[in-house]
Design a protein around this motif. Sequence first.
Motif, short mmCIF file in Angstrom:
data_model
loop_
_atom_site.label_atom_id
_atom_site.label_comp_id
_atom_site.label_asym_id
_atom_site.label_seq_id
_atom_site.Cartn_x
_atom_site.Cartn_y
_atom_site.Cartn_z
N GLY A 19 -4.95 -4.43 14.59
CA GLY A 19 -5.14 -5.77 15.13
C GLY A 19 -4.56 -6.85 14.25
N ASN A 20 -4.69 -6.72 12.95
CA ASN A 20 -4.11 -7.67 12.00
C ASN A 20 -3.28 -6.89 10.99
OD1 ASN A 20 -3.45 -9.70 10.22
ND2 ASN A 20 -5.46 -9.75 9.25
N PRO A 21 -2.02 -6.56 11.33
CA PRO A 21 -1.24 -5.69 10.46
C PRO A 21 -0.91 -6.29 9.10
CG PRO A 21 0.11 -6.55 12.25
CD PRO A 21 -1.30 -6.93 12.55
N LEU A 22 -1.08 -7.62 8.94
CA LEU A 22 -0.84 -8.21 7.63
C LEU A 22 -1.94 -7.85 6.64
CD1 LEU A 22 0.37 -11.82 8.58
CD2 LEU A 22 1.77 -9.81 8.01
N GLY A 23 -3.12 -7.50 7.14
CA GLY A 23 -4.21 -7.10 6.26
C GLY A 23 -4.06 -5.63 5.88
N ALA A 24 -3.83 -5.36 4.60
CA ALA A 24 -3.54 -3.99 4.18
C ALA A 24 -4.63 -3.01 4.59
CB ALA A 24 -3.34 -3.95 2.66
N ARG A 25 -5.90 -3.40 4.44
CA ARG A 25 -6.98 -2.47 4.77
C ARG A 25 -7.16 -2.29 6.27
NH1 ARG A 25 -11.73 -1.94 0.37
NH2 ARG A 25 -10.65 -2.70 -1.49
N GLN A 26 -6.53 -3.16 7.07
CA GLN A 26 -6.56 -2.96 8.52
C GLN A 26 -5.84 -1.67 8.91
OE1 GLN A 26 -8.12 -4.96 10.97
NE2 GLN A 26 -9.11 -5.69 9.09
N TRP A 27 -4.96 -1.19 8.04
CA TRP A 27 -4.23 0.04 8.32
C TRP A 27 -5.13 1.28 8.23
CZ3 TRP A 27 0.58 0.40 10.37
CH2 TRP A 27 1.28 -0.80 10.48
N LEU A 28 -6.36 1.09 7.80
CA LEU A 28 -7.35 2.18 7.88
C LEU A 28 -7.71 2.48 9.33
CD1 LEU A 28 -9.68 1.11 4.93
CD2 LEU A 28 -8.22 3.14 4.98
N LYS A 29 -7.37 1.56 10.24
CA LYS A 29 -7.63 1.75 11.67
C LYS A 29 -6.40 2.28 12.41
CE LYS A 29 -10.68 -2.31 11.48
NZ LYS A 29 -10.88 -3.71 11.97
N PHE A 30 -5.33 2.49 11.70
CA PHE A 30 -4.07 2.90 12.32
C PHE A 30 -4.03 4.41 12.57
CE2 PHE A 30 0.25 4.61 11.44
CZ PHE A 30 0.93 4.06 12.51
N GLY A 31 -3.48 4.82 13.70
CA GLY A 31 -3.22 6.22 13.95
C GLY A 31 -4.42 7.12 13.75
N THR A 32 -4.20 8.21 13.04
CA THR A 32 -5.26 9.19 12.78
C THR A 32 -5.27 9.56 11.31
OG1 THR A 32 -3.76 11.02 13.29
CG2 THR A 32 -5.08 10.15 15.12
N PRO A 33 -6.43 9.97 10.78
CA PRO A 33 -6.48 10.38 9.37
C PRO A 33 -5.66 11.64 9.14
CG PRO A 33 -8.70 10.04 10.28
CD PRO A 33 -7.75 10.05 11.43
N CYS A 34 -5.14 11.78 7.95
CA CYS A 34 -4.39 12.98 7.58
C CYS A 34 -4.46 13.17 6.08
CB CYS A 34 -2.93 12.88 8.04
SG CYS A 34 -1.97 11.60 7.19
N GLU A 35 -3.99 14.30 5.61
CA GLU A 35 -3.82 14.50 4.18
C GLU A 35 -2.54 13.78 3.73
OE1 GLU A 35 -5.92 16.01 2.05
OE2 GLU A 35 -7.26 16.08 3.78
N PRO A 36 -2.50 13.28 2.51
CA PRO A 36 -1.27 12.64 2.05
C PRO A 36 -0.09 13.62 2.10
CG PRO A 36 -3.09 12.15 0.56
CD PRO A 36 -3.58 13.21 1.50
N GLU A 37 0.94 13.26 2.81
CA GLU A 37 2.15 14.07 2.88
C GLU A 37 3.32 13.16 3.17
OE1 GLU A 37 3.55 15.90 6.73
OE2 GLU A 37 1.48 16.59 6.66
N LEU A 38 4.51 13.70 3.08
CA LEU A 38 5.72 12.91 3.22
C LEU A 38 5.70 12.11 4.51
CD1 LEU A 38 8.42 12.33 1.83
CD2 LEU A 38 9.42 14.16 3.19
#
Length: 238
Positions: free
Chosen positions: A138-157
């Motif tokens: 909803g507010n892509p300028l807010g870095a922590r808003q990206w916790l709502k993006f897509g789906t959770p995953c393990e860190p990978e490329l």
Amino acid sequence: MASRSRENIQKIQHALARKGYNPGPIDGVWGPMTANAVRQFQVDHGLEVDGIVGPITSQALMAIEFEDDPLNAPAIPWFQEARRLIGVKEKVGPGNQPIIMQWASAAGIPYKSDDVAWCGLFVAHCVSSTLANEPLPGNPLGARQWLKFGTPCEPELGSILVFWRVSRSSWKGHVGMYAGEDNSAYHVLGGNQKNQVCVARIKKDRLLQARWPATAPLANLGEVRLAASDTMFSTNEA
């Protein structure tokens, strides 16, 4: 981060054009016309319609799979767009960097000045310009808003990494893309790192979560192990 991804994208664009699909300019840049041409090819050939050239689409389109370094994989076009933009910097002094302002305009994000933190804007540009149907936070300028993006995953490329900044309990954060890791840090390709697009080492204990675009299949490109070198940790990405 020497890249052959542009060459790979040009191969895809040439193959689409030869088969009668219009990918736009044969320029090695993954834009909406290329993604739309891939989707139409997938529709016509009974493939999963996601606009991504993974192994199955690659075989159908070109009778090959890309066996290059995973860093160049066309299955993560948002990451390849990020790599293309390495070196873009804020404008020093009065005025704004036109490239950064154009990202906001194209994505329909209100943005006044490149003095405003733009790590989220950078990720929003890379995602929205390569994945037409992917919802942004909803507010892509807010870095922590990206916790709502897509789906959770393990860190990978190619995954989107969200970090805390100042403290874990603070509202402040940072967002970028996984480009590799060493024992102590993630190597993060992001914007607003030293006021430019570059790769920075961020301590692993600052990671809040990794996320993957909902409209793209998990690429399963795995970890990229890198040497720590003598690079210091990034501590303040704003």
